[in-house]
Design a protein around this motif. Structure first.
Motif, PDB file in Angstrom:
ATOM      1  N   LYS A  82       0.823  -1.213   0.000  1.00  0.00           N
ATOM      2  CA  LYS A  82       0.000   0.000   0.000  1.00  0.00           C
ATOM      3  C   LYS A  82       0.854   1.259   0.000  1.00  0.00           C
ATOM      4  N   MET A  86       2.943   1.703  -8.804  1.00  0.00           N
ATOM      5  CA  MET A  86       3.863   1.236  -9.838  1.00  0.00           C
ATOM      6  C   MET A  86       3.303   1.458 -11.227  1.00  0.00           C
ATOM      7  N   PHE A  88       3.837   0.005 -14.795  1.00  0.00           N
ATOM      8  CA  PHE A  88       4.473  -1.125 -15.466  1.00  0.00           C
ATOM      9  C   PHE A  88       4.990  -0.705 -16.834  1.00  0.00           C
ATOM     10  N   ASN A  90       4.645  -2.054 -19.693  1.00  0.00           N
ATOM     11  CA  ASN A  90       3.624  -2.049 -20.747  1.00  0.00           C
ATOM     12  C   ASN A  90       2.288  -1.515 -20.238  1.00  0.00           C
ATOM     13  N   ALA A  92       0.095  -2.308 -18.215  1.00  0.00           N
ATOM     14  CA  ALA A  92      -0.707  -3.308 -17.503  1.00  0.00           C
ATOM     15  C   ALA A  92      -2.058  -2.754 -17.058  1.00  0.00           C
ATOM     16  N   LEU A  93      -2.738  -2.062 -17.975  1.00  0.00           N
ATOM     17  CA  LEU A  93      -4.089  -1.583 -17.653  1.00  0.00           C
ATOM     18  C   LEU A  93      -5.050  -2.767 -17.633  1.00  0.00           C
ATOM     19  N   PHE A  94      -6.116  -2.646 -16.839  1.00  0.00           N
ATOM     20  CA  PHE A  94      -7.142  -3.693 -16.830  1.00  0.00           C
ATOM     21  C   PHE A  94      -7.956  -3.533 -18.097  1.00  0.00           C
ATOM     22  N   MET A  97     -11.806  -2.845 -18.293  1.00  0.00           N
ATOM     23  CA  MET A  97     -12.378  -1.622 -17.712  1.00  0.00           C
ATOM     24  C   MET A  97     -12.045  -0.416 -18.586  1.00  0.00           C
ATOM     25  N   PHE A 105      -9.836   2.770  -9.937  1.00  0.00           N
ATOM     26  CA  PHE A 105      -9.745   1.496  -9.228  1.00  0.00           C
ATOM     27  C   PHE A 105      -9.054   1.583  -7.860  1.00  0.00           C
ATOM     28  N   PRO A 106      -7.838   2.161  -7.769  1.00  0.00           N
ATOM     29  CA  PRO A 106      -7.185   2.236  -6.448  1.00  0.00           C
ATOM     30  C   PRO A 106      -7.994   3.055  -5.447  1.00  0.00           C
ATOM     31  N   GLU A 109     -10.861   0.932  -4.216  1.00  0.00           N
ATOM     32  CA  GLU A 109     -10.411  -0.170  -3.364  1.00  0.00           C
ATOM     33  C   GLU A 109      -9.968   0.300  -1.990  1.00  0.00           C
ATOM     34  N   HIS A 110      -9.283   1.429  -1.947  1.00  0.00           N
ATOM     35  CA  HIS A 110      -8.584   1.772  -0.706  1.00  0.00           C
ATOM     36  C   HIS A 110      -9.037   3.060  -0.040  1.00  0.00           C
ATOM     37  N   ARG A 154      -2.829   6.040 -12.929  1.00  0.00           N
ATOM     38  CA  ARG A 154      -3.268   5.042 -11.959  1.00  0.00           C
ATOM     39  C   ARG A 154      -2.231   4.854 -10.847  1.00  0.00           C
TER      40      ARG A 154
END
Ligand SMILES: Nc1ncnc2c1ncn2[C@@H]1O[C@H](COP(=O)(O)OP(=O)(O)O)[C@@H](O)[C@H]1O
Ligand SMILES: [Mg+2]
Lengths: 252, 256
Positions: A82, A86, A88, A90, A92-94, A97, A105-106, A109-110, A154
């Motif tokens: 937490k 990061m 990534f 490439n 690394a998107l979802f 969505m 998203f973060p 979630e948090h 993100r």
């Protein structure tokens, strides 16, 4: 030296027979930008993943905020993560969505923020990375550079203590590169967080770095302040700074 | 000698390792059912994907199986003039065996493979790592909703398959083969119990677990790019189907 927030001690990592890290030693001081350089395929991405425990080394220690994350439970590791954001290599998107949901998203979630506040933050972060009117697009509809910037948004949206950037400017046009460099620099200065940036680009590295490290052939060649790095007479470092094919670094 | 031993040993070791990993994933995902946050939206989405989107396939499978089964059993019963027993046999067969097994195999082929492909793609494009990096547990986020959806939805699909099978059997038996309608229904009511339906329902709950668990496991285990996703997807369907048949035997023997 300053407070060290991440320290890797004698880290070894292999995939099957392929030894990627044969003794990495890196110190990341708190509240600065550490740029890590090295030719492609030397395990820079792997290194970044080891810093937040996405990959575990076979040997050696990874100490984050005083805790050796190679020796802690899964639950503790989740709590350590937490502290991190990061980007990534490439992005690394979802891909199921929208851009908006990826960046939100973060927060969902948090945090307990209301959707209205989330919307403000998401649009603000997207604006910071130079994206407008893309929030309802799917990641597959974006160009590589745009995806990377969504990934960047993100990664920073929760304003974590430590942000890891895996080649944030690779694949961007020169103007966007400058924008992203500035963003990394300003985010770090304004929030006084710690940033680790992997880069190929020696000019932008010198522009934003406080500390630098170079890895080659599985070991750390040099890890020092920017000034000392610039003036180093280490032949590996000199070759990389000069961008020459002649020298101790063999590409073949 | 060593080579012979390793030839025997390696697959057994692999099997033990793989079963262990699948079991651990099962435990992990079940524990997440009882720990917040509860992912209702994801659960509903998966129930729609695994369940609602499978209905047309299940209707076709159930109907045709019942119809074929009626023809085939007619041949046997006709030999001693007991054609009216066709309904009983179709009902029993669909409820206890064919409904649960065939619907599970169809759903494994349809949804189990898609689960593996989706999670596997997320794995090779580092989306699983991204979940980790955002301090979200992929088992909790991806696996638990799918397994739970499988458990809840398979019995419903099974009941659709059984119902369609019985209707299909009736159509063939009474309308095409001209079996006496009253006798056909009377014997069916008399000999097919609610317990036969329960029996099949228990099976389909277990099968629903198997096909989602294996789908998720094979997805999480993908390595090696798009090719790896393809390979794992195939393996997922094959392994699910084998396990469904094996557990079908085990459950049948237990509930005999
Ligand atoms: N998950 C993995 N499985 C197997 N090999 C890997 C994996 N991740 C990285 N590697 C290997 O490790 C080496 C270093 O990769 P990477 O860290 O991506 O290099 P860099 O980022 O410095 O270009 C490469 O040879 C790559 O094939
Ligand atoms: Mg890399």
């Amino acid at each position: 030296m300053e407070n060290i927030i991440i320290e890797m001690k004698n880290v070894h990592k292999s995939f099957g027979k392929h030894q990627v890290h044969k003794g990495i030693n890196i110190k990341v001081p708190q509240g600065g930008i550490t740029v890590i350089l090295g030719p492609s395929g030397t395990g820079k991405s792997v290194l970044l993943k080891e810093m937040m425990g996405l990959l575990m080394p076979e040997k050696g220690e990874v100490i984050v905020d005083g805790v050796d994350i190679t020796k802690i439970s899964k639950v503790e590791l989740v709590n350590i993560r937490k502290k991190f954001g990061m980007l990534f290599q490439n992005a690394a998107l979802f891909d199921s969505m929208t851009v908006y949901d990826n960046v939100a998203f973060p927060l969902r979630e948090h945090t307990k923020l209301k959707e209205k506040q989330i919307r403000e933050i998401v649009l603000e972060k997207l604006r910071l990375v130079g994206l407008k009117d893309v929030e309802n697009k799917m990641p597959s509809e974006l160009s590589g550079g745009m995806r990377k910037r969504v990934g960047l948004a993100r990664a920073i949206v929760l304003e974590p203590k430590i942000i890891l950037y895996d080649e944030p400017t690779t694949g961007l046009d020169p103007i966007m590169r400058d924008v992203v460099d500035d963003l990394i620099y300003n985010t770090q200065k304004q929030l006084n967080i710690t940033s680790v940036v992997i880069s190929h680009d020696i000019d932008s590295a010198f522009k934003i770095a406080d500390y630098m490290a170079m890895i080659y052939d599985g070991v750390t060649v040099l890890n020092d302040t920017k000034e000392n790095f610039k003036n180093s007479d280490n032949p590996y470092v000199r070759q990389f700074i000069n961008g020459s094919k002649d020298g101790p670094i063999k590409m073949f | 000698m060593n080579r012979v031993l390793s030839l025997i040993g390696a697959p057994i070791l692999n099997l033990a390792l793989e079963s262990g990993r699948i079991f651990l994933l099962l435990i992990d995902s079940i524990l997440w059912i009882f720990r917040p946050p509860f992912r209702w939206k994801l659960l509903i989405k998966q129930m729609e994907f695994i369940g609602a989107n499978s209905i047309s396939v299940i209707i076709l499978t159930g109907t045709f199986t019942g119809m074929v089964f009626a023809f085939q059993s007619y041949i046997g019963f006709h030999k001693f003039g007991a054609e009216y027993m066709v309904g009983t046999v179709v009902g029993l067969g669909m409820a206890r065996e064919l409904g649960p097994v065939l619907s599970a195999i169809m759903v494994a082929a349809r949804a189990g493979s898609a689960i593996t492909a989706e999670i596997g793609t997320m794995k090779v494009t580092e989306q699983i790592d991204a979940l980790h990096s955002l301090a979200v547990d992929p088992v909790q986020y991806l696996v638990t909703p799918r397994i739970l959806a499988g458990l809840l939805v398979m019995p419903l699909l099974n009941s659709i398959a059984v119902f369609c099978g019985v209707v299909g059997g009736y159509f063939v038996g009474v309308k095409i083969l001209d079996i006496n309608r009253t006798l056909y229904l009377q014997y069916m009511y008399q000999y097919v119990d609610l317990s036969d339906l329960y029996n099949g329902m228990i099976k389909s709950v277990v099968f629903g677990l198997i096909l989602t668990l294996i789908g998720c496991y094979k997805g999480m285990a993908v390595s090696g790019g798009a090719e790896g996703v393809g390979r794992s997807t195939t393996e997922s369907v094959v392994l699910s189907c084998i396990l469904i048949l094996v557990f079908d035997y085990i459950l049948t023997a237990f509930m005999f």
